[in-house]
Write a protein that holds these residues in place. Structure first.
Motif, PDB file in Angstrom:
ATOM      1  N   MET A   1       0.689  -1.155   0.120  1.00 46.45           N
ATOM      2  CA  MET A   1      -0.050  -0.144   0.035  1.00 46.45           C
ATOM      3  C   MET A   1       0.820   1.305  -0.080  1.00 46.45           C
ATOM      4  N   HIS A   2       2.024   1.135   0.849  1.00 45.44           N
ATOM      5  CA  HIS A   2       2.980   2.362   0.912  1.00 45.44           C
ATOM      6  C   HIS A   2       3.379   2.908  -0.645  1.00 45.44           C
ATOM      7  N   SER A   3       3.795   1.799  -1.036  1.00 44.38           N
ATOM      8  CA  SER A   3       4.761   1.995  -2.250  1.00 44.38           C
ATOM      9  C   SER A   3       4.091   2.014  -3.797  1.00 44.38           C
ATOM     10  N   ILE A   4       4.936   2.081  -4.738  1.00 37.70           N
ATOM     11  CA  ILE A   4       4.245   2.043  -5.908  1.00 37.70           C
ATOM     12  C   ILE A   4       4.705   0.946  -6.886  1.00 37.70           C
ATOM     13  N   PRO A   5       3.925   0.430  -7.899  1.00 38.92           N
ATOM     14  CA  PRO A   5       4.681  -0.701  -8.654  1.00 38.92           C
ATOM     15  C   PRO A   5       5.693  -0.267  -9.264  1.00 38.92           C
ATOM     16  N   GLY A   6       6.736  -1.238  -9.304  1.00 35.51           N
ATOM     17  CA  GLY A   6       8.075  -1.244 -10.066  1.00 35.51           C
ATOM     18  C   GLY A   6       8.970  -0.393  -9.066  1.00 35.51           C
TER      19      GLY A   6
ATOM     20  N   ARG B  98      10.544  -1.037   2.418  1.00 34.80           N
ATOM     21  CA  ARG B  98       9.680  -0.760   3.585  1.00 34.80           C
ATOM     22  C   ARG B  98      10.275  -1.200   4.690  1.00 34.80           C
ATOM     23  N   GLU B  99      10.932  -2.315   4.886  1.00 34.40           N
ATOM     24  CA  GLU B  99      11.763  -2.487   6.254  1.00 34.40           C
ATOM     25  C   GLU B  99      12.971  -3.268   5.776  1.00 34.40           C
ATOM     26  N   TRP B 101      17.294  -4.143   6.210  1.00 34.23           N
ATOM     27  CA  TRP B 101      18.526  -3.342   6.179  1.00 34.23           C
ATOM     28  C   TRP B 101      18.824  -2.173   4.894  1.00 34.23           C
ATOM     29  N   THR B 102      17.873  -2.991   3.976  1.00 36.56           N
ATOM     30  CA  THR B 102      17.777  -2.227   2.549  1.00 36.56           C
ATOM     31  C   THR B 102      17.375  -0.804   2.878  1.00 36.56           C
ATOM     32  N   VAL B 103      16.342  -0.437   3.998  1.00 35.80           N
ATOM     33  CA  VAL B 103      16.260   0.967   4.333  1.00 35.80           C
ATOM     34  C   VAL B 103      17.235   1.837   4.470  1.00 35.80           C
ATOM     35  N   ALA B 104      18.079   1.179   5.599  1.00 39.15           N
ATOM     36  CA  ALA B 104      19.318   2.067   6.174  1.00 39.15           C
ATOM     37  C   ALA B 104      20.363   2.185   4.857  1.00 39.15           C
ATOM     38  N   ALA B 105      20.367   1.206   4.071  1.00 37.50           N
ATOM     39  CA  ALA B 105      21.464   1.156   2.907  1.00 37.50           C
ATOM     40  C   ALA B 105      20.855   2.366   2.009  1.00 37.50           C
ATOM     41  N   LYS B 181       6.650   8.375   6.401  1.00 38.00           N
ATOM     42  CA  LYS B 181       6.570   7.698   7.449  1.00 38.00           C
ATOM     43  C   LYS B 181       5.605   7.969   8.546  1.00 38.00           C
ATOM     44  N   SER B 182       5.214   9.354   8.821  1.00 36.98           N
ATOM     45  CA  SER B 182       4.524   9.821   9.654  1.00 36.98           C
ATOM     46  C   SER B 182       2.841   9.272   9.615  1.00 36.98           C
TER      47      SER B 182
END
Lengths: 268, 324
Positions: A1-6, B98-99, B101-105, B181-182
């Motif tokens: 829901m948060h993000s977009i396709p691709g 979304r979550e 370690w890739t977020v921090a990277a 994020k909020s």
């Protein structure tokens, strides 16, 4: 829901776009000058450390890094120290001219450095601070202090007022409350503000270059020396560039958990 | 939050006031002084009244022509980079993982260009774009596109714009990401129940939440691009010809290159005034947005009675609670 396709593809492409020029700089810094000029190679075929060696052994080169770090640290300390009480005042109290003062501060963050280059040169020459780290540190306050106030105000406003009131009821004096309770509560905010002061002071060149000549010359200004009669020393320039990226990368590592919120200036 | 009136707060802002006044008001006084005078070197000054200002705003004179041309170029540049960076920044923020370690990277890589000294950014793009030694320039020429930012105006412009997008899109993206994020998870769940489309979620939930940070992003980006100096100076030196000479570059040329103090000072004042006006407009819009939000928040009925925090002993409050 948060993000977009691709999204993975978009993110991947964007990161490649960000990293490719940096990779090229790193790549260049390990090549010999003859390899740079004569052939187009995607990675160094004869990797060499000669450029880095030259920077670390030649005092006129490495002193630039020390000079830069000196004024950046000075500036960060001054900015945070004066901005903390002001941020508290703006967040908690109303006083005569508060809004105008806040706007005036903000407008200084936006003032072009080019406007101030010449008058700063006159001012700091007149008071004998020219070519010292203090001149640059004070000059950078013009944009860092307002920014620090802005960021810290957001974080102080996130602390419920009840905490202040309780502390005062418990008999805390104002300075003691400030140091013992408020500062620990907004520690992450102070970290973020310090990060931004560091960042903007580190990346600025125009004022730093104008206000120094020999003793306090920042690394960014020394880099322009690589243009010589014999042509550009590309490898040396690239190596110096790589070394200026490292302090920034280290600082990011320390604040990585607060980056997103920090960039919103504590205002989300 | 109601603020209490307390004039003693001035003591708290006094240090900031002094530091900024020292480094802003004093130099500005010098600028005002110079702007009314002409000099022939040797520290001899002559009164020139508003002569420089008249010349500055008259495109038929040399000074006016240069100023207005660079102002036009600068406005065009700012609009182009805003038109690219804001949508791109939003898209990148929406593409964040979304979550894990890739977020921090991703965050670290995104923040990296922001911490590179501005002249090094110029150097990076110079090295990257040169047709002889740069990956970009070499590749473009190899596939048959005649690209040379030193001699071709369009190429110089494209290079400067792409460089700015490379340098600053991350700022917009990070700001938007913080806004996203909020958003509480419940909003998305509600939207899912209502069967809202992706576009509807973006328009009704994500965009309004990003409003405020987007405003900050646009303000910072506009201001910083309006006073851009170092990066194009390193890459193109303002050329070819005058095609990438922005206002700051022109100003430094006049002030530190020709040492024409009167002209430079007059230009500085007009330049500063434009920035002040734009800044004021943004500030007004921003504070109004803040007030609206506060009004909305306070009009909500107090469904949950607040626990009496006032009586809690202070040490019981963990830092985390306060800052979160």
């Amino acid at each position: 829901m948060h993000s977009i396709p691709g999204r993975r593809l978009i993110m991947g492409l964007f990161l490649v776009f960000l990293l490719l020029p940096i990779y090229w700089l790193v790549n260049m810094s390990f090549k010999t000058n003859s390899e740079i000029v004569s052939t187009m190679t995607l990675w160094p075929h004869n990797p060499t450390l000669q450029h880095y060696q030259r920077i670390f052994t030649d005092e006129s080169w490495y002193s630039g890094y020390i000079n830069s770090l000196e004024y950046v640290v000075l500036n960060t300390i001054i900015s945070i120290a004066v901005a903390l009480p002001a941020a508290y005042a703006f967040s908690r109290y109303r006083f005569l001219g508060d809004k105008h003062l806040f706007f005036w501060l903000l407008s200084n963050r936006m003032a072009p450095a080019a406007v101030y280059a010449l008058p700063f040169f006159n001012l700091y020459s007149a008071i004998g601070l020219f070519d010292t780290p203090w001149a640059v540190a004070l000059a950078h306050c013009i944009f860092n202090v307002p920014l620090a106030v802005w960021i810290l105000e957001g974080f102080v406003s996130g602390v419920p007022r009840e905490i202040d009131e309780t502390a005062f009821l418990d008999g805390y004096s104002f300075p003691r409350f400030f140091i013992k309770i408020l500062v620990p509560l907004i520690a992450s905010g102070i970290g973020v503000a310090a990060f931004f002061c560091f960042m903007f002071s580190w990346v600025e060149l125009l004022l730093a270059r104008t206000l120094t000549s020999v003793h306090a010359k920042p690394i960014a200004a020394i880099m322009t020396r690589t243009v010589s009669a014999a042509g550009m020393d590309w490898g040396l320039l690239a190596a110096a560039g790589v070394l200026t990226i490292i302090p920034g990368a280290l600082v990011i590592w320390f604040v990585r958990n607060y980056i997103a919120r920090g960039f919103a200036l504590g205002r989300v | 939050m109601d603020k209490t009136v307390n004039q003693k707060a001035w003591f708290l802002v006094l240090p900031v006031f002094l530091v900024v006044a020292f480094s802003a008001v004093l130099p500005l006084m010098t600028v005002v002084n110079y702007s009314m005078q002409d000099t022939f070197g040797n520290n001899q000054f002559f009164w020139n009244g508003v002569g420089w200002f008249k010349e500055l705003l008259d495109p038929s004179t040399d000074l006016g022509g240069r100023f207005l041309a660079s102002l036009g170029r600068n406005l065009f540049f700012s609009l182009v980079i805003l038109a690219i960076e804001v949508p791109l920044g939003i898209v990148v923020a929406l593409s964040m993982p979304r979550e894990g370690w890739t977020v921090a990277a991703c965050l670290i890589i995104l923040a990296l260009p922001l911490l590179i000294p501005w002249n090094v950014v110029g150097t990076i793009w110079q090295i990257f774009g040169r047709p002889d030694i740069g990956l970009l320039g070499y590749t473009l020429n190899a596939i048959g596109i005649d690209y040379n930012y030193v001699s071709n105006e369009v190429d110089a412009w494209v290079t400067v714009i792409v460089m700015d997008v490379w340098h600053w899109t991350s700022l917009v993206a990070l700001l938007c990401y913080a806004g996203l994020k909020s958003i509480p998870e419940a909003y998305y769940q509600a939207a899912q129940i209502d069967g809202a489309s992706r576009w509807a979620v973006f328009k009704a939930i994500q965009l309004p939440k990003m409003n405020r940070v987007l405003l900050i992003a646009v303000l910072l980006r506009f201001m910083d691009s309006f006073m851009i100096y170092t990066e194009p100076f390193v890459v193109t030196g303002g050329g070819p010809g005058n095609s990438t000479t922005f206002v700051s570059i022109e100003l430094v040329k006049i002030a530190l290159g020709q040492f024409d103090l009167g002209k430079a000072a007059a230009l500085s004042l007009v330049y500063n005034l434009i920035i002040l006006i734009v800044c004021w407009i943004f500030y007004t819009v921003m504070t109004n947005a803040g007030v609206e939000r506060k009004v909305q928040a306070s009009s909500k009925p107090a469904v949950e009675p607040k626990p009496s925090v006032g009586l809690k002993p202070v040490p019981a409050l963990k830092p985390r609670e306060g800052v979160a």
